[in-house]
Design a protein around this motif. Sequence first.
Motif, PDB file in Angstrom:
ATOM      1  N   VAL A 183     -52.142  89.076  42.057  1.00  0.00           N
ATOM      2  CA  VAL A 183     -51.103  88.529  41.434  1.00  0.00           C
ATOM      3  C   VAL A 183     -51.327  87.857  40.331  1.00  0.00           C
ATOM      4  O   VAL A 183     -52.405  87.401  39.874  1.00  0.00           O
ATOM      5  N   ALA A 184     -50.170  87.922  39.298  1.00  0.00           N
ATOM      6  CA  ALA A 184     -50.538  87.482  38.113  1.00  0.00           C
ATOM      7  C   ALA A 184     -49.509  86.058  37.853  1.00  0.00           C
ATOM      8  O   ALA A 184     -48.597  86.076  38.512  1.00  0.00           O
ATOM      9  N   LEU A 185     -49.838  85.174  37.235  1.00  0.00           N
ATOM     10  CA  LEU A 185     -49.129  83.848  36.996  1.00  0.00           C
ATOM     11  C   LEU A 185     -48.950  83.705  35.526  1.00  0.00           C
ATOM     12  O   LEU A 185     -49.765  83.767  34.508  1.00  0.00           O
ATOM     13  N   TRP A 186     -47.785  83.118  35.150  1.00  0.00           N
ATOM     14  CA  TRP A 186     -47.173  83.062  33.819  1.00  0.00           C
ATOM     15  C   TRP A 186     -45.814  82.303  33.902  1.00  0.00           C
ATOM     16  O   TRP A 186     -45.252  81.892  34.891  1.00  0.00           O
ATOM     17  N   ASP A 187     -45.500  81.730  32.770  1.00  0.00           N
ATOM     18  CA  ASP A 187     -44.128  81.059  32.727  1.00  0.00           C
ATOM     19  C   ASP A 187     -43.433  82.031  31.865  1.00  0.00           C
ATOM     20  O   ASP A 187     -43.743  82.662  30.875  1.00  0.00           O
ATOM     21  N   SER A 204     -33.888  71.326  33.436  1.00  0.00           N
ATOM     22  CA  SER A 204     -32.560  70.881  32.994  1.00  0.00           C
ATOM     23  C   SER A 204     -32.643  70.201  31.849  1.00  0.00           C
ATOM     24  O   SER A 204     -31.596  70.280  30.946  1.00  0.00           O
ATOM     25  N   ALA A 205     -33.765  69.545  31.529  1.00  0.00           N
ATOM     26  CA  ALA A 205     -34.040  69.122  30.089  1.00  0.00           C
ATOM     27  C   ALA A 205     -34.527  69.885  28.911  1.00  0.00           C
ATOM     28  O   ALA A 205     -34.661  69.404  27.789  1.00  0.00           O
ATOM     29  N   ILE A 206     -34.686  71.246  29.558  1.00  0.00           N
ATOM     30  CA  ILE A 206     -35.339  72.322  28.316  1.00  0.00           C
ATOM     31  C   ILE A 206     -34.173  72.583  27.303  1.00  0.00           C
ATOM     32  O   ILE A 206     -33.210  72.701  27.537  1.00  0.00           O
ATOM     33  N   GLU A 207     -34.715  72.278  26.015  1.00  0.00           N
ATOM     34  CA  GLU A 207     -34.007  72.630  24.740  1.00  0.00           C
ATOM     35  C   GLU A 207     -34.907  73.687  23.927  1.00  0.00           C
ATOM     36  O   GLU A 207     -36.026  73.709  23.876  1.00  0.00           O
ATOM     37  N   GLN A 208     -34.396  74.186  22.962  1.00  0.00           N
ATOM     38  CA  GLN A 208     -35.130  74.976  21.942  1.00  0.00           C
ATOM     39  C   GLN A 208     -36.073  75.677  22.266  1.00  0.00           C
ATOM     40  O   GLN A 208     -37.021  75.845  21.824  1.00  0.00           O
ATOM     41  N   GLU A 209     -35.839  76.599  23.496  1.00  0.00           N
ATOM     42  CA  GLU A 209     -36.693  77.414  24.259  1.00  0.00           C
ATOM     43  C   GLU A 209     -36.998  78.560  23.381  1.00  0.00           C
ATOM     44  O   GLU A 209     -36.182  79.222  22.962  1.00  0.00           O
ATOM     45  N   ILE A 210     -38.428  79.024  23.465  1.00  0.00           N
ATOM     46  CA  ILE A 210     -38.661  80.269  22.801  1.00  0.00           C
ATOM     47  C   ILE A 210     -39.263  81.205  24.330  1.00  0.00           C
ATOM     48  O   ILE A 210     -40.167  80.737  24.607  1.00  0.00           O
ATOM     49  N   PRO A 211     -39.094  82.394  24.446  1.00  0.00           N
ATOM     50  CA  PRO A 211     -39.836  83.225  25.720  1.00  0.00           C
ATOM     51  C   PRO A 211     -40.908  83.496  25.236  1.00  0.00           C
ATOM     52  O   PRO A 211     -41.352  83.736  23.969  1.00  0.00           O
ATOM     53  N   ASN A 212     -41.622  83.936  26.222  1.00  0.00           N
ATOM     54  CA  ASN A 212     -43.111  84.543  25.938  1.00  0.00           C
ATOM     55  C   ASN A 212     -42.744  86.210  25.784  1.00  0.00           C
ATOM     56  O   ASN A 212     -41.690  86.476  25.964  1.00  0.00           O
ATOM     57  N   ASP A 213     -43.701  86.762  25.402  1.00  0.00           N
ATOM     58  CA  ASP A 213     -43.797  88.305  24.988  1.00  0.00           C
ATOM     59  C   ASP A 213     -43.977  88.957  26.054  1.00  0.00           C
ATOM     60  O   ASP A 213     -45.107  89.438  26.419  1.00  0.00           O
ATOM     61  N   PHE A 214     -43.020  89.371  26.876  1.00  0.00           N
ATOM     62  CA  PHE A 214     -43.112  90.178  27.940  1.00  0.00           C
ATOM     63  C   PHE A 214     -43.301  91.860  27.919  1.00  0.00           C
ATOM     64  O   PHE A 214     -43.519  92.320  28.588  1.00  0.00           O
ATOM     65  N   THR A 215     -42.896  92.199  26.625  1.00  0.00           N
ATOM     66  CA  THR A 215     -43.239  93.774  26.323  1.00  0.00           C
ATOM     67  C   THR A 215     -44.431  93.762  26.317  1.00  0.00           C
ATOM     68  O   THR A 215     -45.018  94.947  27.009  1.00  0.00           O
ATOM     69  N   ASP A 216     -45.124  93.234  25.398  1.00  0.00           N
ATOM     70  CA  ASP A 216     -46.841  93.365  25.490  1.00  0.00           C
ATOM     71  C   ASP A 216     -47.581  93.237  26.580  1.00  0.00           C
ATOM     72  O   ASP A 216     -48.240  93.798  27.119  1.00  0.00           O
ATOM     73  N   PHE A 217     -46.966  92.069  27.504  1.00  0.00           N
ATOM     74  CA  PHE A 217     -47.627  91.573  28.769  1.00  0.00           C
ATOM     75  C   PHE A 217     -47.558  92.796  29.768  1.00  0.00           C
ATOM     76  O   PHE A 217     -48.526  92.935  30.577  1.00  0.00           O
ATOM     77  N   LEU A 218     -46.446  93.109  29.879  1.00  0.00           N
ATOM     78  CA  LEU A 218     -46.136  94.252  30.993  1.00  0.00           C
ATOM     79  C   LEU A 218     -46.667  95.603  30.502  1.00  0.00           C
ATOM     80  O   LEU A 218     -47.178  96.208  31.361  1.00  0.00           O
TER      81      LEU A 218
END
Length: 159
Positions: free
Chosen positions: A69-73, A86-100
């Motif tokens: 199992v791998a864990l990440w956000d 519900s309070a999250i603003e100005q979100e930036i995603p992780n880089d899933f292209t490289d991770f996967l």
Amino acid sequence: MKIHSFPSISNQQSKVLILGTMPGIASLTLNQYYGHPRNAFWKILFTIFDEPYSTDYETRKKLVLKNNVALWDVLQNCVREGSLDSAIEQEIPNDFTDFLAAHPKIEKIFFNGQKAAQYFKKYVQVSNHYQLITLPSTSPANAGISFEEKLHVWGNVAI
């Protein structure tokens, strides 16, 4: 306040990826995934993998790696006051292209709650190779579902 997620816990044997949204205050303070003492995440994982429960973080990390199992956000960083998604603003995603690409054995991606799934689907496109499965949040804020119900549904993580 701007907050950042943790590096993944993963290795080349990882077949399953479990994604949260962003660590809460207790997790950030402890620098540990699912660090809030009332979060059911670790209790569920130790139960489904039939291992004695431990609060030791190194033991917890070994448990996920031992079971592929791998864990990440989903999010790399965001602005948020408090711990609620519900309070999250100005979100930036992780880089899933490289991770996967670096974890080619992953075939199933589980989301720890609806918000993790929503952000992933908003920012990330993956091939049909991946099975995407949304699970009930293990957060203590998700008190409408009993531990037993969460455990039953989360049992699908075991491969």
